[in-house]
Design a protein around this motif. Structure first.
Motif, PDB file in Angstrom:
ATOM      1  N   GLU A  69      37.985  46.290  35.567  1.00 21.27           N
ATOM      2  CA  GLU A  69      36.807  45.454  35.339  1.00 21.27           C
ATOM      3  C   GLU A  69      37.202  44.004  35.078  1.00 21.27           C
ATOM      4  O   GLU A  69      36.485  43.077  35.468  1.00 21.27           O
ATOM      5  CB  GLU A  69      36.011  46.008  34.158  1.00 21.27           C
ATOM      6  N   LEU A  70      38.345  43.808  34.429  1.00 20.11           N
ATOM      7  CA  LEU A  70      38.844  42.446  34.219  1.00 20.11           C
ATOM      8  C   LEU A  70      39.119  41.780  35.562  1.00 20.11           C
ATOM      9  O   LEU A  70      38.727  40.622  35.784  1.00 20.11           O
ATOM     10  CB  LEU A  70      40.114  42.474  33.373  1.00 20.11           C
ATOM     11  N   ALA A  71      39.777  42.495  36.484  1.00 20.99           N
ATOM     12  CA  ALA A  71      40.053  41.940  37.814  1.00 20.99           C
ATOM     13  C   ALA A  71      38.753  41.602  38.542  1.00 20.99           C
ATOM     14  O   ALA A  71      38.639  40.552  39.188  1.00 20.99           O
ATOM     15  CB  ALA A  71      40.876  42.930  38.632  1.00 20.99           C
ATOM     16  N   SER A  72      37.754  42.472  38.432  1.00 21.79           N
ATOM     17  CA  SER A  72      36.462  42.234  39.081  1.00 21.79           C
ATOM     18  C   SER A  72      35.757  41.017  38.481  1.00 21.79           C
ATOM     19  O   SER A  72      35.133  40.226  39.200  1.00 21.79           O
ATOM     20  CB  SER A  72      35.565  43.463  38.943  1.00 21.79           C
ATOM     21  N   THR A  73      35.872  40.855  37.160  1.00 17.82           N
ATOM     22  CA  THR A  73      35.248  39.712  36.493  1.00 17.82           C
ATOM     23  C   THR A  73      35.928  38.415  36.906  1.00 17.82           C
ATOM     24  O   THR A  73      35.262  37.400  37.176  1.00 17.82           O
ATOM     25  CB  THR A  73      35.296  39.878  34.967  1.00 17.82           C
ATOM     26  N   TYR A  74      37.259  38.428  36.948  1.00 17.28           N
ATOM     27  CA  TYR A  74      37.987  37.265  37.454  1.00 17.28           C
ATOM     28  C   TYR A  74      37.485  36.910  38.855  1.00 17.28           C
ATOM     29  O   TYR A  74      37.215  35.743  39.162  1.00 17.28           O
ATOM     30  CB  TYR A  74      39.481  37.564  37.536  1.00 17.28           C
ATOM     31  N   SER A  75      37.401  37.906  39.716  1.00 12.53           N
ATOM     32  CA  SER A  75      37.004  37.668  41.112  1.00 12.53           C
ATOM     33  C   SER A  75      35.602  37.070  41.191  1.00 12.53           C
ATOM     34  O   SER A  75      35.353  36.110  41.941  1.00 12.53           O
ATOM     35  CB  SER A  75      37.053  38.986  41.901  1.00 12.53           C
ATOM     36  N   GLY A 125      35.351  33.158  42.152  1.00 11.97           N
ATOM     37  CA  GLY A 125      34.890  33.022  43.529  1.00 11.97           C
ATOM     38  C   GLY A 125      35.931  33.378  44.568  1.00 11.97           C
ATOM     39  O   GLY A 125      35.825  32.943  45.724  1.00 11.97           O
ATOM     40  N   ARG A 126      36.919  34.186  44.201  1.00  9.02           N
ATOM     41  CA  ARG A 126      37.900  34.684  45.164  1.00  9.02           C
ATOM     42  C   ARG A 126      38.468  35.998  44.649  1.00  9.02           C
ATOM     43  O   ARG A 126      38.359  36.305  43.474  1.00  9.02           O
ATOM     44  CB  ARG A 126      39.035  33.670  45.383  1.00  9.02           C
ATOM     45  N   LYS A 127      39.053  36.771  45.525  1.00 12.52           N
ATOM     46  CA  LYS A 127      39.574  38.077  45.148  1.00 12.52           C
ATOM     47  C   LYS A 127      40.801  37.930  44.247  1.00 12.52           C
ATOM     48  O   LYS A 127      41.786  37.285  44.607  1.00 12.52           O
ATOM     49  CB  LYS A 127      39.954  38.871  46.407  1.00 12.52           C
ATOM     50  N   ILE A 128      40.732  38.544  43.059  1.00  8.25           N
ATOM     51  CA  ILE A 128      41.873  38.607  42.148  1.00  8.25           C
ATOM     52  C   ILE A 128      42.301  40.065  42.065  1.00  8.25           C
ATOM     53  O   ILE A 128      41.497  40.945  41.740  1.00  8.25           O
ATOM     54  CB  ILE A 128      41.515  38.065  40.747  1.00  8.25           C
ATOM     55  N   ARG A 129      43.552  40.302  42.351  1.00  7.20           N
ATOM     56  CA  ARG A 129      44.078  41.664  42.454  1.00  7.20           C
ATOM     57  C   ARG A 129      44.802  42.072  41.163  1.00  7.20           C
ATOM     58  O   ARG A 129      45.489  41.266  40.539  1.00  7.20           O
ATOM     59  CB  ARG A 129      45.050  41.732  43.636  1.00  7.20           C
ATOM     60  N   TYR A 130      44.650  43.348  40.792  1.00 12.19           N
ATOM     61  CA  TYR A 130      45.433  43.889  39.682  1.00 12.19           C
ATOM     62  C   TYR A 130      46.580  44.713  40.243  1.00 12.19           C
ATOM     63  O   TYR A 130      46.363  45.634  41.035  1.00 12.19           O
ATOM     64  CB  TYR A 130      44.573  44.767  38.771  1.00 12.19           C
ATOM     65  N   ASP A 131      47.799  44.377  39.845  1.00 10.76           N
ATOM     66  CA  ASP A 131      48.989  45.106  40.282  1.00 10.76           C
ATOM     67  C   ASP A 131      49.601  45.821  39.085  1.00 10.76           C
ATOM     68  O   ASP A 131      50.015  45.167  38.113  1.00 10.76           O
ATOM     69  CB  ASP A 131      50.037  44.152  40.877  1.00 10.76           C
ATOM     70  N   ARG A 132      49.669  47.124  39.159  1.00 15.81           N
ATOM     71  CA  ARG A 132      50.246  47.889  38.051  1.00 15.81           C
ATOM     72  C   ARG A 132      51.766  47.933  38.177  1.00 15.81           C
ATOM     73  O   ARG A 132      52.299  48.231  39.248  1.00 15.81           O
ATOM     74  CB  ARG A 132      49.684  49.308  38.038  1.00 15.81           C
ATOM     75  N   ILE A 133      52.467  47.615  37.076  1.00 11.52           N
ATOM     76  CA  ILE A 133      53.929  47.645  37.078  1.00 11.52           C
ATOM     77  C   ILE A 133      54.413  48.733  36.130  1.00 11.52           C
ATOM     78  O   ILE A 133      53.639  49.307  35.365  1.00 11.52           O
ATOM     79  CB  ILE A 133      54.523  46.274  36.668  1.00 11.52           C
TER      80      ILE A 133
END
Length: 296
Positions: free
Chosen positions: A210-216, A220-228
């Protein structure tokens, strides 16, 4: 009515400075504001000195004799526990009693009841020590800070992504630092209303997805979450962020508790902030919107 004397010990940290700001903005007619820091010449202290009604003093938790003198005449003392400094906070609370402080407000953590966890052990001992002093106290238990997301600024700017080891589908509680400061200030301004109480200060509840979706949405652009991996995250916390090993392990422990759906991590009760301040807590979208210009 004479003003109460309030003292924020650890004013240069995030919660301490937010509390001083809230005291200055909301309660200058009710309280005399003292702000203690180890380095009153620092840039952070200089900013606090510009606030109406604020007096910044050198106050070191390691210097018990000096601290004892500073705390004479203080009505309410807020002990903002320094990083890995819970033993210093316990010492400061004991000095406060000997100085005649009327009320102690102390920071704890939401997971304090997990007595076998790193932060649970530390803050469990702190809470017990404050209660055992036999003077009026208030405890505020905090979850992780939403403001920790400032660490995402550079990777979002450079790669439109951010990463942690957490499961992006698991919800957890979080607090906005400004909300913690507002609540602490309200307690100090009228301490008798809060004697003997323990509060959970939660601003919002969300997942990393949800944080990634809120950033996006906000940016106004796609922000991706990458799990490490947990191992890679531990190395980054120690080698890049500069955390000590125990603090790095404590942070990873919070991620693991989230992944395991521990109810102390995923607490939906956001009412305590409103009970204390009369305001609604800050939503995740409100916080992201506020910082958006700095992330682009």
């Amino acid at each position: 009515m004479p003003k109460l004397t309030v003292f924020v010990l650890g004013c240069s940290g995030s919660v301490g400075s937010a509390t001083v700001r809230a005291l200055s903005e909301k309660y200058p007619d009710k309280v005399k504001i003292l702000a203690g820091t180890r380095d009153p010449t620092s840039e952070k202290a200089a900013v606090l000195k510009t606030l109406p009604g604020v007096t910044v003093l050198r106050a070191d938790m390691n210097d018990e004799e000096g601290l004892r003198e500073l705390l004479c005449g203080v009505t309410s003392l807020f002990i903002v526990t320094p990083t890995n400094g819970w033993k210093l906070a316990i010492g400061a609370a004991r000095v406060a009693k000997s100085s005649g402080v009327k009320h102690i407000l102390a920071v704890s953590v939401l997971t304090v009841e997990m007595t076998d966890s790193i932060y649970g052990k530390q803050f469990g001992e702190l809470e017990l020590s404050v209660k055992d002093l036999d003077i009026p106290y208030t405890l505020i238990r905090l979850p992780p800070f939403v403001d920790n997301y400032w660490a995402h600024k550079q990777p979002i700017q450079e790669k439109s992504s951010f990463s942690t080891p957490g499961d992006p589908t698991k919800p957890f509680s979080a607090v906005v630092v400004a909300d913690a400061g507002k609540a602490a200030a309200a307690i100090m301004a009228e301490p008798k209303k809060h004697y003997g109480k323990t509060y959970k200060l939660i601003s919002n509840r969300h997942t990393l997805g949800e944080l990634a979706s809120t950033y996006s949405e906000v940016f106004g652009r796609k922000i991706r979450y990458d799990r490490i991996s947990y191992e890679d995250c531990r190395k980054r916390l120690i080698n890049v962020a500069g955390f000590g090993e125990e603090d790095a392990d404590g942070i990873l422990e919070i991620y693991r508790m989230t992944d395991e759906e521990n109810p102390l991590i995923d607490d939906p009760d956001m009412t305590h902030f409103t009970k204390i301040t009369g305001e609604e807590p800050t939503t995740l979208k409100e916080w992201v919107t506020e910082v958006a210009a700095f992330f682009k």
